[in-house]
Design a protein around this motif. Sequence first.
Motif, PDB file in Angstrom:
ATOM      1  N   TRP A 139     -44.557  -1.999   9.891  1.00 42.07           N
ATOM      2  CA  TRP A 139     -45.605  -0.976   9.885  1.00 42.07           C
ATOM      3  C   TRP A 139     -46.330  -0.964   8.543  1.00 42.07           C
ATOM      4  O   TRP A 139     -47.557  -0.923   8.480  1.00 42.07           O
ATOM      5  N   GLN A 140     -45.570  -1.064   7.496  1.00 40.63           N
ATOM      6  CA  GLN A 140     -46.120  -1.051   6.141  1.00 40.63           C
ATOM      7  C   GLN A 140     -47.076  -2.222   5.922  1.00 40.63           C
ATOM      8  O   GLN A 140     -48.139  -2.078   5.311  1.00 40.63           O
ATOM      9  N   GLN A 141     -46.712  -3.396   6.430  1.00 33.43           N
ATOM     10  CA  GLN A 141     -47.486  -4.622   6.209  1.00 33.43           C
ATOM     11  C   GLN A 141     -48.435  -4.944   7.360  1.00 33.43           C
ATOM     12  O   GLN A 141     -49.144  -5.953   7.306  1.00 33.43           O
ATOM     13  N   LYS A 142     -48.410  -4.130   8.407  1.00 31.69           N
ATOM     14  CA  LYS A 142     -49.251  -4.352   9.595  1.00 31.69           C
ATOM     15  C   LYS A 142     -48.992  -5.726  10.237  1.00 31.69           C
ATOM     16  O   LYS A 142     -49.905  -6.377  10.758  1.00 31.69           O
ATOM     17  N   SER A 143     -47.734  -6.154  10.203  1.00 33.43           N
ATOM     18  CA  SER A 143     -47.358  -7.465  10.763  1.00 33.43           C
ATOM     19  C   SER A 143     -46.886  -7.287  12.206  1.00 33.43           C
ATOM     20  O   SER A 143     -45.720  -7.497  12.535  1.00 33.43           O
ATOM     21  N   PHE A 144     -47.819  -6.913  13.072  1.00 29.75           N
ATOM     22  CA  PHE A 144     -47.452  -6.501  14.426  1.00 29.75           C
ATOM     23  C   PHE A 144     -47.034  -7.668  15.320  1.00 29.75           C
ATOM     24  O   PHE A 144     -46.163  -7.517  16.167  1.00 29.75           O
ATOM     25  N   ARG A 145     -47.646  -8.843  15.127  1.00 29.31           N
ATOM     26  CA  ARG A 145     -47.204  -9.997  15.917  1.00 29.31           C
ATOM     27  C   ARG A 145     -45.754 -10.359  15.570  1.00 29.31           C
ATOM     28  O   ARG A 145     -44.938 -10.628  16.456  1.00 29.31           O
ATOM     29  N   ASN A 146     -45.440 -10.360  14.294  1.00 27.62           N
ATOM     30  CA  ASN A 146     -44.067 -10.666  13.891  1.00 27.62           C
ATOM     31  C   ASN A 146     -43.089  -9.624  14.429  1.00 27.62           C
ATOM     32  O   ASN A 146     -41.948  -9.946  14.778  1.00 27.62           O
ATOM     33  N   ALA A 147     -43.533  -8.368  14.498  1.00 32.39           N
ATOM     34  CA  ALA A 147     -42.684  -7.314  15.054  1.00 32.39           C
ATOM     35  C   ALA A 147     -42.373  -7.599  16.520  1.00 32.39           C
ATOM     36  O   ALA A 147     -41.232  -7.423  16.983  1.00 32.39           O
TER      37      ALA A 147
END
Length: 296
Positions: free
Chosen positions: A41-49
């Motif tokens: 959430w902090q890094q906006k790495s939604f695909r990796n999530a």
Amino acid sequence: MYKTNKPYIEKILSLVKKTYTKNIRQPASSDGIGTKGFYHWQQKSFRNAVLDALAMNFNDMAVLRARICSLQDHIILSLDDEKIILEIVENLVDECKKRNIQIIAGETSIHNDFVGLEISVAVQGVYENYKKNNFPVGDVLVGIRSSGLHSNGFTKVREVFKNEFRKEFIEPTLMYYDKILELNSKFDIHGMEHITGGAFARLKKFLNGSDIEIESSLKPHEIFNEIYSRGVSDYEMYKTFNCGIGFVLSVSDEDLKDIISDLNNSGFVAEIIGKVVKGNGQIKIKSAFSDELVVL
């Protein structure tokens, strides 16, 4: 009874078993990204999530030797942000389409006092070349390298690093599922385990009058060395983190070389990491961080 480091899990399993019938149960898995979602959430790495949420479940289904047919998702976040929600769902769809998996249900929950992101997934499938996992005395253990931290141990990561960030915190969990199902159709793999929650202690449930001895030249990623250097003990490292090994196979000498070759030729890094010997149910690991022998 399933052996676990969390006694309440055994109580949960006893309760859940009251719902079972005599029919064979459908293989299934349910898991989420947990504390790692704070960093996504902090890094906006939604695909990796998304990749984390899927790999945690898909790899567990590989251990069951089961092919996934359907999936349900539950997304929890603090904002009703259409762009973020659509990005998450689009990535779920992309990965499921690659594997002919149907998304049959889903839920998005907005918790305005929640800090972070949770993507929980439940999957159902069918067995393929099913056999009960077994780590018999005399077998050799093949370790498959992880991509890093994967999605476990992040409560300890936050405790150790406080407000610091490392790019390794959002590296997605490596997906073993597709390759493991392929190997399972080609070789007689006696046993397998995904090194997630509980790390190497997860292997204890396969031991019956035997021990596992591990001494690997698959060196831990630098992030594990940094965690260790900040005061985490050898014992806690191997009970909390994968320490560079994300998946373990128990195989005979006969198939050993072919399995390792197949994995390495497919872009994975695999090698012998140990063996199963007569004993009394212990996991003995020669620590890669010191000269200590860790006993789990």
